[in-house]
Design a protein around this motif. Structure first.
Motif, PDB file in Angstrom:
ATOM      1  N   GLY A 184      -2.326  19.278  -0.481  1.00 13.00           N
ATOM      2  CA  GLY A 184      -3.196  18.192  -0.049  1.00 13.00           C
ATOM      3  C   GLY A 184      -2.385  16.957   0.318  1.00 13.00           C
ATOM      4  N   LEU A 185      -3.047  15.847   0.428  1.00 16.39           N
ATOM      5  CA  LEU A 185      -2.360  14.577   0.657  1.00 16.39           C
ATOM      6  C   LEU A 185      -1.865  14.073  -0.695  1.00 16.39           C
ATOM      7  N   PHE A 186      -0.653  13.549  -0.718  1.00 16.51           N
ATOM      8  CA  PHE A 186      -0.107  13.036  -1.976  1.00 16.51           C
ATOM      9  C   PHE A 186       0.629  11.728  -1.713  1.00 16.51           C
ATOM     10  N   THR A 187       0.749  10.933  -2.753  1.00 16.56           N
ATOM     11  CA  THR A 187       1.389   9.624  -2.638  1.00 16.56           C
ATOM     12  C   THR A 187       2.906   9.762  -2.719  1.00 16.56           C
ATOM     13  N   VAL A 188       3.582   9.123  -1.784  1.00 14.85           N
ATOM     14  CA  VAL A 188       5.042   9.102  -1.756  1.00 14.85           C
ATOM     15  C   VAL A 188       5.519   8.097  -2.794  1.00 14.85           C
ATOM     16  N   PRO A 189       6.467   8.482  -3.664  1.00 13.56           N
ATOM     17  CA  PRO A 189       6.993   7.516  -4.636  1.00 13.56           C
ATOM     18  C   PRO A 189       7.602   6.296  -3.931  1.00 13.56           C
ATOM     19  N   PHE A 190       7.542   5.149  -4.600  1.00 18.40           N
ATOM     20  CA  PHE A 190       7.984   3.883  -4.009  1.00 18.40           C
ATOM     21  C   PHE A 190       9.430   3.954  -3.507  1.00 18.40           C
ATOM     22  N   ASP A 191      10.346   4.562  -4.291  1.00 17.53           N
ATOM     23  CA  ASP A 191      11.750   4.604  -3.865  1.00 17.53           C
ATOM     24  C   ASP A 191      11.930   5.422  -2.592  1.00 17.53           C
ATOM     25  N   ILE A 192      11.160   6.492  -2.448  1.00 21.29           N
ATOM     26  CA  ILE A 192      11.226   7.321  -1.229  1.00 21.29           C
ATOM     27  C   ILE A 192      10.584   6.572  -0.064  1.00 21.29           C
ATOM     28  N   GLU A 193       9.479   5.875  -0.335  1.00 17.82           N
ATOM     29  CA  GLU A 193       8.836   5.074   0.711  1.00 17.82           C
ATOM     30  C   GLU A 193       9.804   4.007   1.230  1.00 17.82           C
ATOM     31  N   THR A 194      10.594   3.430   0.342  1.00 18.85           N
ATOM     32  CA  THR A 194      11.594   2.433   0.734  1.00 18.85           C
ATOM     33  C   THR A 194      12.662   3.064   1.618  1.00 18.85           C
ATOM     34  N   GLU A 195      13.113   4.281   1.271  1.00 19.51           N
ATOM     35  CA  GLU A 195      14.095   5.000   2.104  1.00 19.51           C
ATOM     36  C   GLU A 195      13.514   5.301   3.475  1.00 19.51           C
ATOM     37  N   ILE A 196      12.260   5.714   3.508  1.00 15.72           N
ATOM     38  CA  ILE A 196      11.592   6.011   4.790  1.00 15.72           C
ATOM     39  C   ILE A 196      11.531   4.744   5.631  1.00 15.72           C
ATOM     40  N   SER A 197      11.101   3.645   5.041  1.00 13.03           N
ATOM     41  CA  SER A 197      10.978   2.364   5.772  1.00 13.03           C
ATOM     42  C   SER A 197      12.316   1.927   6.368  1.00 13.03           C
ATOM     43  N   ALA A 198      13.395   2.188   5.646  1.00 12.34           N
ATOM     44  CA  ALA A 198      14.722   1.804   6.130  1.00 12.34           C
ATOM     45  C   ALA A 198      15.109   2.564   7.391  1.00 12.34           C
ATOM     46  N   GLN A 199      14.503   3.725   7.612  1.00 16.08           N
ATOM     47  CA  GLN A 199      14.815   4.532   8.795  1.00 16.08           C
ATOM     48  C   GLN A 199      13.860   4.289   9.954  1.00 16.08           C
ATOM     49  N   MET A 200      12.829   3.506   9.734  1.00 14.28           N
ATOM     50  CA  MET A 200      11.828   3.261  10.776  1.00 14.28           C
ATOM     51  C   MET A 200      12.317   2.162  11.717  1.00 14.28           C
ATOM     52  N   PRO A 201      12.023   2.304  13.014  1.00 12.88           N
ATOM     53  CA  PRO A 201      12.442   1.262  13.966  1.00 12.88           C
ATOM     54  C   PRO A 201      11.682  -0.037  13.756  1.00 12.88           C
ATOM     55  N   MET A 237       0.841  -1.186   0.000  1.00 14.79           N
ATOM     56  CA  MET A 237       0.000   0.000   0.000  1.00 14.79           C
ATOM     57  C   MET A 237       0.880   1.242   0.000  1.00 14.79           C
ATOM     58  N   SER A 238       0.458   2.239  -0.705  1.00 18.09           N
ATOM     59  CA  SER A 238       1.245   3.459  -0.841  1.00 18.09           C
ATOM     60  C   SER A 238       1.116   4.356   0.382  1.00 18.09           C
ATOM     61  N   LEU A 239       2.237   4.926   0.764  1.00 18.71           N
ATOM     62  CA  LEU A 239       2.276   5.869   1.873  1.00 18.71           C
ATOM     63  C   LEU A 239       1.857   7.241   1.359  1.00 18.71           C
ATOM     64  N   LEU A 240       0.991   7.910   2.092  1.00 17.95           N
ATOM     65  CA  LEU A 240       0.599   9.271   1.761  1.00 17.95           C
ATOM     66  C   LEU A 240       1.452  10.245   2.563  1.00 17.95           C
ATOM     67  N   ALA A 241       1.585  11.465   2.059  1.00 17.72           N
ATOM     68  CA  ALA A 241       2.338  12.509   2.754  1.00 17.72           C
ATOM     69  C   ALA A 241       1.514  13.785   2.787  1.00 17.72           C
ATOM     70  N   LEU A 242       1.838  14.617   3.750  1.00 17.88           N
ATOM     71  CA  LEU A 242       1.215  15.918   3.909  1.00 17.88           C
ATOM     72  C   LEU A 242       2.317  16.955   4.024  1.00 17.88           C
ATOM     73  N   SER A 243       2.305  17.954   3.138  1.00 16.88           N
ATOM     74  CA  SER A 243       3.276  19.041   3.231  1.00 16.88           C
ATOM     75  C   SER A 243       2.805  20.048   4.266  1.00 16.88           C
TER      76      SER A 243
END
Length: 159
Positions: free
Chosen positions: A142-159, A1-7
């Motif tokens: 608004g809310l926007f979808t985080v690109p897959f490569d960025i979502e992968t980078e985010i996941s790598a930093q999550m505990p 599932m795609s991660l959404l982001a809010l600016s």
């Protein structure tokens, strides 16, 4: 599932990331389908929030106090155009139903860190996790979808 982001404008994005700000106020309610979902907090490129900060000494004191309490270096605290954190959108409330006073259940600093005018919405962010390294990303309104490569980078930093 795609991660959404809010600016979010800084300093507010950083305050959310460090947990000093819990409610993000908006003129619109979040879609019900997003409640309970994880969303990324993105620091937008707009300098408007920093202009507001520069003009408001009370906001400056509250912001610097929160930054110091979180152990953040205020000389290098803003990361425009980057994802700063991920949290869960807990729920939203209409600001018209909240009295801007102590005792309303909303922490007092929240009234400095957002626009609580009647008719707006306060999105409660929960379980916020700040990223160890901000990740550059072009934001959107608004809310926007985080690109897959960025979502992968985010996941790598999550505990």
């Amino acid at each position: 599932m795609s991660l959404l982001a809010l600016s979010v404008w800084d300093p507010y994005a950083t305050l959310l990331a460090i947990g000093a700000k819990v409610y993000e106020t908006r003129s619109w309610a979040p879609p019900m389908s997003v409640i309970g979902k994880r969303i990324a907090i993105h620091a937008g490129l707009s300098q408007e929030g920093l202009r507001i900060l520069a003009a408001d000494q009370s906001l400056q004191r509250a912001t610097w106090t929160a930054m110091h309490a979180a152990g953040r270096d205020t000389a290098q605290c803003w990361h425009p155009g980057c994802v700063l954190a991920v949290g869960t959108l807990g729920f939203q409330i209409s600001t018209g139903s909240i009295s801007a006073t102590v005792g309303s259940g909303v922490p007092p600093q929240e009234f400095q860190f957002g626009d609580w005018s009647p008719g707006r919405y306060a999105w409660k962010m929960m379980d916020m996790v700040a990223l160890s390294r901000p990740i550059p990303l072009i934001g959107r309104q608004g809310l926007f979808t985080v690109p897959f490569d960025i979502e992968t980078e985010i996941s790598a930093q999550m505990p």
